[in-house]
Design a protein around this motif. Structure first.
Motif, PDB file in Angstrom:
ATOM      1  N   VAL A 149       0.671  -1.263  -0.087  1.00  9.26           N
ATOM      2  CA  VAL A 149      -0.160  -0.030  -0.096  1.00  9.26           C
ATOM      3  C   VAL A 149       0.997   1.435   0.079  1.00  9.26           C
ATOM      4  CG1 VAL A 149      -1.734   1.364   1.422  1.00  9.26           C
ATOM      5  CG2 VAL A 149      -1.861  -1.075   1.086  1.00  9.26           C
ATOM      6  N   LEU A 162       2.827  -4.909   9.323  1.00 14.89           N
ATOM      7  CA  LEU A 162       2.183  -5.827   8.293  1.00 14.89           C
ATOM      8  C   LEU A 162       0.825  -5.054   7.505  1.00 14.89           C
ATOM      9  CD1 LEU A 162       1.015  -8.541  11.133  1.00 14.89           C
ATOM     10  CD2 LEU A 162       1.991  -8.696   9.043  1.00 14.89           C
ATOM     11  N   GLY A 163       1.334  -3.722   7.401  1.00 10.50           N
ATOM     12  CA  GLY A 163       0.730  -2.924   6.321  1.00 10.50           C
ATOM     13  C   GLY A 163       0.502  -3.664   5.040  1.00 10.50           C
ATOM     14  N   GLY A 164      -0.708  -3.539   4.274  1.00  6.24           N
ATOM     15  CA  GLY A 164      -0.689  -4.310   2.882  1.00  6.24           C
ATOM     16  C   GLY A 164      -0.532  -5.831   3.061  1.00  6.24           C
ATOM     17  N   GLU A 165      -0.914  -6.574   4.008  1.00  8.02           N
ATOM     18  CA  GLU A 165      -1.055  -8.016   3.916  1.00  8.02           C
ATOM     19  C   GLU A 165      -2.459  -8.407   3.636  1.00  8.02           C
ATOM     20  OE1 GLU A 165       1.151 -10.510   4.154  1.00  8.02           O
ATOM     21  OE2 GLU A 165       2.894  -9.214   4.800  1.00  8.02           O
ATOM     22  N   ILE A 166      -3.041  -7.886   2.489  1.00  2.39           N
ATOM     23  CA  ILE A 166      -4.319  -8.156   2.096  1.00  2.39           C
ATOM     24  C   ILE A 166      -4.708  -9.512   1.712  1.00  2.39           C
ATOM     25  CG2 ILE A 166      -4.611  -5.715   1.457  1.00  2.39           C
ATOM     26  CD1 ILE A 166      -5.283  -6.759  -1.248  1.00  2.39           C
ATOM     27  N   HIS A 168      -4.211 -11.987   3.517  1.00  2.70           N
ATOM     28  CA  HIS A 168      -4.921 -12.859   4.421  1.00  2.70           C
ATOM     29  C   HIS A 168      -6.144 -12.057   5.114  1.00  2.70           C
ATOM     30  CE1 HIS A 168      -2.130 -16.025   4.227  1.00  2.70           C
ATOM     31  NE2 HIS A 168      -1.232 -14.926   3.854  1.00  2.70           N
ATOM     32  N   ILE A 169      -6.506 -11.147   4.429  1.00  2.00           N
ATOM     33  CA  ILE A 169      -8.162 -10.774   4.891  1.00  2.00           C
ATOM     34  C   ILE A 169      -9.108 -12.033   4.572  1.00  2.00           C
ATOM     35  CG2 ILE A 169     -10.053  -9.216   4.136  1.00  2.00           C
ATOM     36  CD1 ILE A 169      -8.086  -7.207   3.693  1.00  2.00           C
ATOM     37  N   MET A 170     -10.068 -12.135   5.683  1.00  2.00           N
ATOM     38  CA  MET A 170     -10.815 -13.319   5.347  1.00  2.00           C
ATOM     39  C   MET A 170     -12.182 -12.541   4.425  1.00  2.00           C
ATOM     40  SD  MET A 170     -13.834 -14.927   6.288  1.00  2.00           S
ATOM     41  CE  MET A 170     -14.568 -14.092   7.597  1.00  2.00           C
ATOM     42  N   LYS A 248     -14.408  -7.903  -4.184  1.00  2.00           N
ATOM     43  CA  LYS A 248     -14.939  -7.571  -3.056  1.00  2.00           C
ATOM     44  C   LYS A 248     -13.848  -7.067  -1.779  1.00  2.00           C
ATOM     45  CE  LYS A 248     -18.518 -11.241  -2.788  1.00  2.00           C
ATOM     46  NZ  LYS A 248     -18.898 -12.301  -1.935  1.00  2.00           N
ATOM     47  N   ALA A 252     -13.390  -3.554  -0.165  1.00  2.00           N
ATOM     48  CA  ALA A 252     -13.009  -3.070   1.165  1.00  2.00           C
ATOM     49  C   ALA A 252     -11.820  -2.175   1.344  1.00  2.00           C
ATOM     50  CB  ALA A 252     -12.888  -4.430   1.828  1.00  2.00           C
ATOM     51  N   VAL A 253     -10.747  -2.679   0.613  1.00  3.52           N
ATOM     52  CA  VAL A 253      -9.415  -1.857   0.747  1.00  3.52           C
ATOM     53  C   VAL A 253      -9.842  -0.183   0.360  1.00  3.52           C
ATOM     54  CG1 VAL A 253      -6.937  -1.449  -0.266  1.00  3.52           C
ATOM     55  CG2 VAL A 253      -8.152  -3.895   0.454  1.00  3.52           C
ATOM     56  N   VAL A 256     -11.162   1.537   3.369  1.00  2.19           N
ATOM     57  CA  VAL A 256     -10.005   1.836   4.217  1.00  2.19           C
ATOM     58  C   VAL A 256      -9.229   3.076   3.754  1.00  2.19           C
ATOM     59  CG1 VAL A 256      -8.396   1.157   5.549  1.00  2.19           C
ATOM     60  CG2 VAL A 256     -10.179  -0.548   5.011  1.00  2.19           C
TER      61      VAL A 256
ATOM     62  N   GLY B 164     -11.435   5.489   5.278  1.00  2.00           N
ATOM     63  CA  GLY B 164     -11.959   5.384   6.634  1.00  2.00           C
ATOM     64  C   GLY B 164     -13.598   5.245   6.505  1.00  2.00           C
ATOM     65  N   ILE B 166     -15.375   2.542   6.722  1.00  4.56           N
ATOM     66  CA  ILE B 166     -15.348   1.127   6.800  1.00  4.56           C
ATOM     67  C   ILE B 166     -16.645   0.669   7.135  1.00  4.56           C
ATOM     68  CG2 ILE B 166     -13.044   1.066   7.822  1.00  4.56           C
ATOM     69  CD1 ILE B 166     -14.116  -0.140  10.278  1.00  4.56           C
ATOM     70  N   ILE B 169     -17.814  -1.725   4.216  1.00  4.02           N
ATOM     71  CA  ILE B 169     -17.107  -2.940   4.012  1.00  4.02           C
ATOM     72  C   ILE B 169     -18.256  -4.144   3.956  1.00  4.02           C
ATOM     73  CG2 ILE B 169     -15.358  -4.429   4.663  1.00  4.02           C
ATOM     74  CD1 ILE B 169     -13.507  -2.403   5.245  1.00  4.02           C
ATOM     75  N   TYR B 255      -4.805  -5.632   8.392  1.00  5.49           N
ATOM     76  CA  TYR B 255      -4.149  -6.232   7.238  1.00  5.49           C
ATOM     77  C   TYR B 255      -4.028  -5.102   6.185  1.00  5.49           C
ATOM     78  CZ  TYR B 255      -4.047 -11.012   9.091  1.00  5.49           C
ATOM     79  OH  TYR B 255      -3.864 -11.983  10.151  1.00  5.49           O
ATOM     80  N   VAL B 256      -4.606  -3.983   5.956  1.00  7.86           N
ATOM     81  CA  VAL B 256      -4.318  -3.085   5.235  1.00  7.86           C
ATOM     82  C   VAL B 256      -3.490  -1.925   5.780  1.00  7.86           C
ATOM     83  CG1 VAL B 256      -5.384  -1.356   3.596  1.00  7.86           C
ATOM     84  CG2 VAL B 256      -6.755  -3.412   4.260  1.00  7.86           C
ATOM     85  N   VAL B 257      -3.846  -1.341   7.000  1.00  7.69           N
ATOM     86  CA  VAL B 257      -2.859  -0.167   7.242  1.00  7.69           C
ATOM     87  C   VAL B 257      -2.313  -0.404   8.840  1.00  7.69           C
ATOM     88  CG1 VAL B 257      -3.933   1.380   6.276  1.00  7.69           C
ATOM     89  CG2 VAL B 257      -4.959   0.771   8.509  1.00  7.69           C
ATOM     90  N   ASP B 258      -2.553  -1.773   9.341  1.00 11.08           N
ATOM     91  CA  ASP B 258      -1.819  -2.190  10.350  1.00 11.08           C
ATOM     92  C   ASP B 258      -1.520  -1.002  11.723  1.00 11.08           C
ATOM     93  OD1 ASP B 258      -0.473  -3.574  12.349  1.00 11.08           O
ATOM     94  OD2 ASP B 258       1.403  -3.807  11.297  1.00 11.08           O
TER      95      ASP B 258
END
Lengths: 346, 346
Positions: A149, A162-166, A168-170, A248, A252-253, A256, B164, B166, B169, B255-258
């Motif tokens: 990101v 852990l920014g940008g670890e999408i 592992h979004i459920m 989807k 969501a991203v 945010v 923001g 959310i 989502i 997981y996006v912005v931590d």
């Protein structure tokens, strides 16, 4: 002329690039991650390899070490914004600050560290699919789903790296298989190359849709994509099923951080505009509040994004230090900023 | 002494606060959104009310207009980072840049505009539940679910002012009712006060769980929370059901912005630590990759967060202008920055 280096550390290879101060790529090459200096598993081996390569090319090209303004390095694991790496499992790197270790090996050249996906996102923004944008999210669809990101031109590291670890979004509460992370229904399980193959297998088993994949032993994500492009019914259903979760998730991203553009890379992105159209359709269906939807484009830099982005990160760090000096010292002093940090013995 | 003003524009009331340059709150008050200058629906009425209040108190306190360094204002709608507001439906504001309009009415005092939830997040970071943190996400559980994202101490506006958001989502693909936004399964439908009441109704209908709520006509979210605290079976199931979606969503946001911390505010947050524990449990179950989980805490500023955050935003803007001047002019010059922008006639 002054120089920057960008380094992308992968599990198998390390890619390096030498850049001019104005950002022109002058040379690039790669070495095995466990290279000639490798004797035993130890956290400094990789750093020694990298330092060795940089010092060698400087000597070869008769460039003084003091002419190198910075080195950027991308590693496959979470990185705190002070450069600390708790663990890169694939590399056997634990509890290390690569910027300090490498900087010492390079005689004081400033080194900046970032997560490989974040750094690749910066590379795509600088010279790739994200040119002209200041906020983007890169999503790489490979063995897993990686992402980075960038907001206001800067990497979002996150409080714990852990920014940008999408990946592992459920995204699929109805998934029954377990993800590598221990979760269930992660984007990684649905939209990665591995996920596409796995879901194609399920769809072939659960439906009677005709498909060329039925006759193939051990088909790949590429086979699924090729079949879908040729109009294969089961392959089309698979790709639409998998990409709905990505669409989807991008919505969501958006809710945010609302980036200007999403850049899709990784092996699966070889499917090109055909894939982008499917993702875009699902994204737009879910990003309802956004009147003007974010663009979704293809990554164009492939494996070069990493070392380009790493070099760019080093250049940005340099500018930040300048701004900081300007704020604290009151006077913008270019020479002090450059020479103060490089204690090169030449 | 110099001054800042913070203004929080709501659908019913406008809250104002006057602050010292060091950030001390000196006075606060509120006025109806459609106040004494209101004659017809027009986009400048609200701005005229606000300007009138600020100019009145300055005159009352014998403070020169040139002593006001900035005004921050939070509005209920998407705001671009240049201050442009396409539409605030609740206020009848469309196609307006409140910073330009209000600044002109105030004789040139710099005005900064932000979305109300983002500004409240800044307020909570400055003086509330997020003190000491630089990155946080505020989630307000009220009639709807609002939120604001702060990274590195700065509001994430988003490319189209949708950073923001959310609340929209999609968290429950199995939801059948339609959300106000046109989507289905939004967090807003599951975890807002309205959502809690709606889901309690469904659970009472679909189960035979005993509950004091069965005897209540038109119960509220507060009633559900109070019953849950007293051990009411259906109320407990409802709250757990609703908050599971918030927990999952916060994991996704991680997981996006931590962020370092999530701050939970709004009417429902009156449930206190009882509620936080339920959210935390679901969040931790889904934020698997995060070894050290983000904290989840209660907002503490209530309706004051907005004007505090708005004042803080104005102060930050001032600092940014300083840094910018430092970078471009080369010399940090406090007096030029202050007097250059205020053309007060006084």
């Amino acid at each position: 002329m002054d120089y920057y280096f960008g380094v992308d550390v992968g599990g198998t290879n390390i890619k390096l690039g030498m850049f001019s101060e104005s950002g022109r790529m002058l040379e690039n090459w790669e070495i095995p991650t466990r290279g000639r200096n490798y004797t035993e598993v130890g956290k400094n081996d990789i750093m020694q390899n990298i330092a060795g390569e940089i010092l060698y090319i400087l000597e070869e090209r008769c460039i003084s070490r003091t002419k190198v303004r910075g080195v950027g390095i991308g590693v496959p694991g979470p990185v705190l914004d002070n450069g600390y790496v708790e663990s890169c499992v694939n590399l056997g790197l634990t509890d290390i600050n690569p910027s300090l270790v490498l900087s010492e090996l390079l005689g004081g050249i400033p080194v900046t560290v970032g997560n490989d996906a974040n750094v690749a996102a910066l590379g795509e923004m600088w010279r790739g699919g994200g040119i002209g944008y200041q906020s983007l999210v890169l999503v790489t669809l490979g063995t897993g789903v990686g992402s980075g990101v960038i907001l206001d031109g800067k990497i979002v590291y996150g409080a714990k790296g852990l920014g940008g670890e999408i990946g592992h979004i459920m995204v699929n509460p109805n998934e029954t298989d377990i993800c590598n992370c221990g979760g269930r229904g992660c984007l990684d399980q649905m939209a990665s190359a591995t996920g596409i193959v796995r879901n194609a297998g399920k769809i072939l088993k659960d439906t009677s849709l005709p498909s060329v994949l039925r006759g193939m032993e051990g088909f790949t994500a590429r086979d699924v994509v090729d079949a879908a492009k040729a109009g294969d019914p089961a392959a089309l259903v698979t790709l639409d099923y998998c990409m709905q979760f990505l669409g989807k998730c991008l919505a969501a991203v958006s809710y945010v951080v609302d980036p200007q553009v999403f850049v899709i890379g990784g092996g699966v992105s070889a499917a090109g505009d055909f894939l982008i159209r499917i993702i875009q359709e699902h994204y737009e269906k879910h990003a309802i509040l956004k009147k003007e939807k974010a663009k979704i484009v293809l990554a164009v830099m492939g494996n070069d994004a990493g070392y380009y982005g790493a070099a760019r990160m080093a250049m940005d760090k340099k500018e930040e230090r300048h701004a900081f000096l300007a704020r604290t010292d009151g006077i913008y002093c270019d020479t002090a900023a450059i020479h103060g940090s490089g204690s090169g013995t030449n």
